[in-house]
Design a protein around this motif. Structure first.
Motif, PDB file in Angstrom:
ATOM      1  N   GLU A  61       0.829  -1.187   0.000  1.00  0.00           N
ATOM      2  CA  GLU A  61       0.000   0.000   0.000  1.00  0.00           C
ATOM      3  C   GLU A  61       0.868   1.244   0.000  1.00  0.00           C
ATOM      4  OE1 GLU A  61      -3.262   0.543   2.482  1.00  0.00           O
ATOM      5  OE2 GLU A  61      -4.399  -0.959   1.376  1.00  0.00           O
ATOM      6  N   ILE A  62       0.441   2.226  -0.764  1.00  0.00           N
ATOM      7  CA  ILE A  62       1.145   3.497  -0.782  1.00  0.00           C
ATOM      8  C   ILE A  62       0.144   4.604  -0.515  1.00  0.00           C
ATOM      9  CG2 ILE A  62       2.964   2.749  -2.367  1.00  0.00           C
ATOM     10  CD1 ILE A  62       1.378   4.157  -4.581  1.00  0.00           C
ATOM     11  N   THR A  63       0.642   5.754  -0.125  1.00  0.00           N
ATOM     12  CA  THR A  63      -0.227   6.903   0.125  1.00  0.00           C
ATOM     13  C   THR A  63       0.146   8.010  -0.848  1.00  0.00           C
ATOM     14  OG1 THR A  63      -0.228   6.307   2.443  1.00  0.00           O
ATOM     15  CG2 THR A  63      -1.065   8.479   1.888  1.00  0.00           C
ATOM     16  N   ILE A  64      -0.853   8.582  -1.469  1.00  0.00           N
ATOM     17  CA  ILE A  64      -0.618   9.694  -2.388  1.00  0.00           C
ATOM     18  C   ILE A  64      -1.455  10.869  -1.897  1.00  0.00           C
ATOM     19  CG2 ILE A  64      -0.591  10.417  -4.789  1.00  0.00           C
ATOM     20  CD1 ILE A  64      -1.134   7.398  -5.434  1.00  0.00           C
ATOM     21  N   ARG A  65      -0.829  12.031  -1.793  1.00  0.00           N
ATOM     22  CA  ARG A  65      -1.570  13.216  -1.359  1.00  0.00           C
ATOM     23  C   ARG A  65      -1.923  14.058  -2.572  1.00  0.00           C
ATOM     24  NH1 ARG A  65       1.405  12.505   2.993  1.00  0.00           N
ATOM     25  NH2 ARG A  65       3.204  13.381   1.929  1.00  0.00           N
TER      26      ARG A  65
END
Lengths: 595, 198
Positions: free
Chosen positions: A170-174
């Motif tokens: 899982e990755i987080t993108i803002r």
């Protein structure tokens, strides 16, 4: 039993009972074994039905979606458990679902397992769970990693993951703006779904959107520095129309991967708009600077003689604010056109000049009318080739003389070392008449011929020496001229032949220097098949070639056709001509040049 | 001289003493007269069968008896839970029928049979009353099976419905068979035998 007979009665009124032999009565019965068997059977029955139950797990959901006791838990379409209880949590905040697993399915309850309530879901991007329209709702599960420890309490997810791959990160993108992105929307790379959005949350300051994305399979390589993410959405401008599929097909995240050797990363800043293009491999990246913007914008084309050869990647102020800088690239095929003494100017807008001679309107492409563009020219004596990062001053309008420059610059390919030229073969058709079944028939054979500096035309033998029983002369049409193929001027070697025409006017044609021919090519090597200057050279890897005497068979003829018959083949290693491509009956081969 | 009525045809006989391996039989209908020993044996037999039936009674009532699957909605219920569900859904009549005939009657009958054949706690007058009750209850013992048959028939009508029997059915059938056998075995003469011999 003996026949009973009336016995003499002692008292007249009552008959005496007859005596018959029977089995001896015992004070206890042997039937107690049946009782014992029954007890054992009952215990077995109870034990069996208790044993068919696995552990009980508890899953918390935000919404119950009408799930009730008796509904099943399915894994890969098979029932592996049953909902025993659906209750609200004490704080009324969530729904707790207790599931009795079957013993065979205890392994689905381990850390990382994901549970969701399957229900009809019809959206623009997908339709799922239709079986639950009339049937019962059910729980779906994707087990966590196989080495995860067993667990009994889970938090359910709202929608089923589209990609049932256990291996994922899982990755987080803002993002500054969510653009209607929803949980379950896909992440696509080159049009293929490689991940999906698992959550979309506002941050505490309500100033940004944090999108969590699950990458599956090989896509975890995307999680590295330099990777760019953006929300694809419909966009129509004069320059481009893109994202139309998202008009009806739902939003999706798009990605442009960073460099291969970049470090892994799991937090990214999303882009507001899609990056203009991926810089193609081998492209020349340059920097243009000017005191004013003059219509140059992100995405505008870079043109050479009006032909689009590249694009502006970004526009911004220089670090000290004194000038405007634009980053642009020129495609690899055209990078040889950009020299260190090239000049750049803006082609934006329409130039209307009214003078004594009349009304003059100058405009470039339609796109450049609306958005502007960058054109460049190279002087008649081209300087050294420009390198990546080269800075060019960029003018508002071209000087008269720039437009008259006619440099001869051979197109080259990124695969070749700098300044290596590409041959320019000429299309040729041999025509002759021959008799078949008593009829005169016109036959023809087409292919590419290469003019050599000694005046010879090099080409496939079946174009230059097509037949021996032609009725009349064999005509060769090439470069707008008609030549007569004279048999004694044609010299054949292997599958190739040379023809030395005596009346061929080679003005304006680029001849290939005989010095740039290599005769000793024996082992297959990486090469390029070149036809005309309009189509890019076709790379042929050494691994797809198989040597067969002086010819190399091309194992997979993908991308090759009869239109490539006679294409010049040059070596990637040294840029020399090593042979010609032959295409016959669906099979491609390279005929190498011998002495 | 010992006078005894044939319990089949009612003819009164003078029953002679018989040795082991022999029995007195009715001259008219050949029914064998029970004696004290034989009475004890039938009582033991009844007790064995009744205990077996009593053991099976609990899994029959508590384990799932039917599993109904309709369009993916699966529901498995035991006799007891099913009955309670019936009450919960307001089907009082059917609920009471099932509760009485499937749950209360069988267990009452079994307990009474056990008392009469094995425990012998009651006074003789109450024994007579218990025996009569057993006989009356026995007549209704097939009622629950009939109900189950109706239920299956109704449920089978829906083509979208799947219907399975649970493990309790085995226990239930065995329990019914055993309790029937137990009441057939029972010789009411045995109730009063001890007083005769006393």
């Amino acid at each position: 039993m003996s026949t009973p007979s009336p016995a003499p009665s002692s008292s007249a009124s009552f008959p005496t009972a007859v005596v018959v032999p029977t089995r001896a009565a015992r004070s206890t019965t042997r039937l107690w074994w049946l009782t014992l068997v029954t007890v054992v059977g009952a215990i077995a029955l109870v034990a069996m039905s208790l044993k068919s139950h696995g552990p009980t797990i508890k899953i918390r959901f935000a919404e119950g979606h009408g799930l009730k006791a008796g509904d099943v838990l399915r894994f890969r379409g098979i029932a592996v458990g049953e909902v025993t209880e659906v209750v609200l949590t004490p704080d009324l905040g969530r729904v707790a679902v207790k599931v009795q697993l079957e013993p065979k399915a205890t392994h689905v309850a381990r850390r990382g397992s994901q549970f969701w309530i399957e229900r009809p879901r019809v959206s623009l991007s997908r339709v799922s769970g239709l079986e639950t329209v009339v049937g019962a709702k059910f729980l779906g599960v994707i087990p966590g990693p196989s080495d995860g420890p067993a667990a009994t309490e889970f938090d359910g997810i709202e929608s089923p993951p589209t990609l049932n791959e256990p291996e994922s990160i899982e990755i987080t993108i803002r993002f500054r703006e969510g653009h209607g992105l929803q949980v379950g929307d896909p992440l696509r790379h080159r049009g293929i779904v490689v991940g999906e959005v698992t959550s979309v949350d506002l941050n505490h300051e309500l100033s940004a959107v944090a999108v969590r994305v699950r990458l599956v399979g090989e896509a975890h390589h995307l999680a590295r520095e330099g990777t760019q993410f953006w929300v694809e959405r419909p966009r129509v401008s004069v320059m481009e129309v893109r994202g139309l599929d998202t008009l009806v097909g739902g939003r999706y995240l798009a990605v442009s991967p960073g460099h291969d050797d970049a470090k892994p990363r799991d937090e990214f800043e999303g882009l507001d708009v899609a990056p203009v293009v991926d810089v193609p491999a081998g492209a020349l990246e340059i920097v243009l600077h000017a005191p004013q913007r003059w219509g140059v914008d992100r995405g505008v084309p870079v043109t050479y003689r009006g032909l689009r050869v590249g694009q502006v990647l970004s526009v911004g102020l220089s670090s000290d604010g004194t000038s405007l800088e634009a980053r642009a690239f020129v495609e690899s095929r055209y990078r040889s056109l950009v020299r260190q003494n090239s000049v750049f100017w803006s082609t934006s807008g329409v130039d209307v000049s009214v003078g004594f001679s009349g009304f003059q309107l100058t405009a470039d492409t339609l796109a450049s009318i609306a958005q502007g563009g960058v054109a460049f020219a190279t002087p008649a004596e081209p300087g050294p080739a420009a390198n990546t990062g080269q800075r060019f001053l960029y003018a508002k309008s071209p000087q008269e003389e720039w437009l008259t420059w006619q440099p001869r610059i051979a197109a080259t390919d990124a695969a070749l070392s700098n300044d290596a030229q590409l041959p320019i073969p000429q299309r040729a058709v041999a025509r002759w008449e021959e008799r078949s079944f008593g009829f005169r028939r016109t036959r023809e054979r087409a292919g590419w011929l290469l003019l050599l500096s000694n005046g010879n035309l090099l080409g496939p033998a079946d174009v230059l020496l097509p037949t021996e029983n032609a009725l009349g002369p064999i005509l060769l049409e090439i470069a707008g001229q008609e030549l007569v193929l004279v048999a004694d001027r044609v010299q054949r070697f292997g599958s190739l032949a040379t023809f030395h025409p005596d009346d061929f006017k080679a003005d304006g044609l680029t001849a290939w220097k005989t010095a740039s021919i290599r005769h000793d090519a024996s082992d297959p090597e990486d090469c390029l098949a070149v036809t005309d200057s309009q189509s890019p050279p076709i790379p042929i890897a050494a691994s797809s070639l198989q040597a067969r005497s002086s010819d190399w068979d091309v194992r997979s003829a993908t991308g090759l056709s009869a239109a490539h018959h006679g294409a010049a083949v040059i070596s990637v290693k040294d840029g020399r001509l090593i042979g010609q491509l032959l295409f016959d009956r669906g099979k491609a081969s390279i005929a190498t040049i011998r002495e | 001289m010992k006078l005894q009525a044939c319990h089949c045809c009612g003819l009164i006989h003078d029953v002679p003493e018989v040795s082991s391996g022999q029995s007195a039989a009715c001259t008219r209908c050949q029914t064998v007269f029970g004696d004290e020993l034989r009475g004890r044996q039938t009582a033991g037999r009844t007790a064995a069968l009744a205990v077996a039936a009593f053991v099976l009674y609990w899994p029959a009532v508590l384990l799932p008896i039917v599993e109904v699957e309709r369009l993916g909605h699966r529901h498995a219920s035991s006799l007891l839970i099913g009955t309670l569900d019936l009450f919960r859904h307001g089907s009082w009549f059917v609920g009471i029928v099932v509760l009485v005939f499937s749950i209360v009657f069988p267990v009452t009958k079994l307990v009474l049979l056990l008392e009469l054949s094995l425990l012998k706690l009651l006074h003789r007058r109450h024994k007579a009353w218990a025996y009569r009750l057993t006989e009356q209850l026995g007549r209704w013992s097939m009622m629950d099976v009939l109900l189950l048959a109706f239920l299956v028939m109704l449920v089978k009508l829906g083509s979208l419905v799947e219907f399975h029997f649970g493990p309790a059915v085995i226990a239930f059938v065995a329990c019914v068979v055993l309790s029937m056998s137990a009441s057939l075995c029972f010789d009411p003469h045995a109730i009063w035998d001890e007083e005769v011999s006393a």
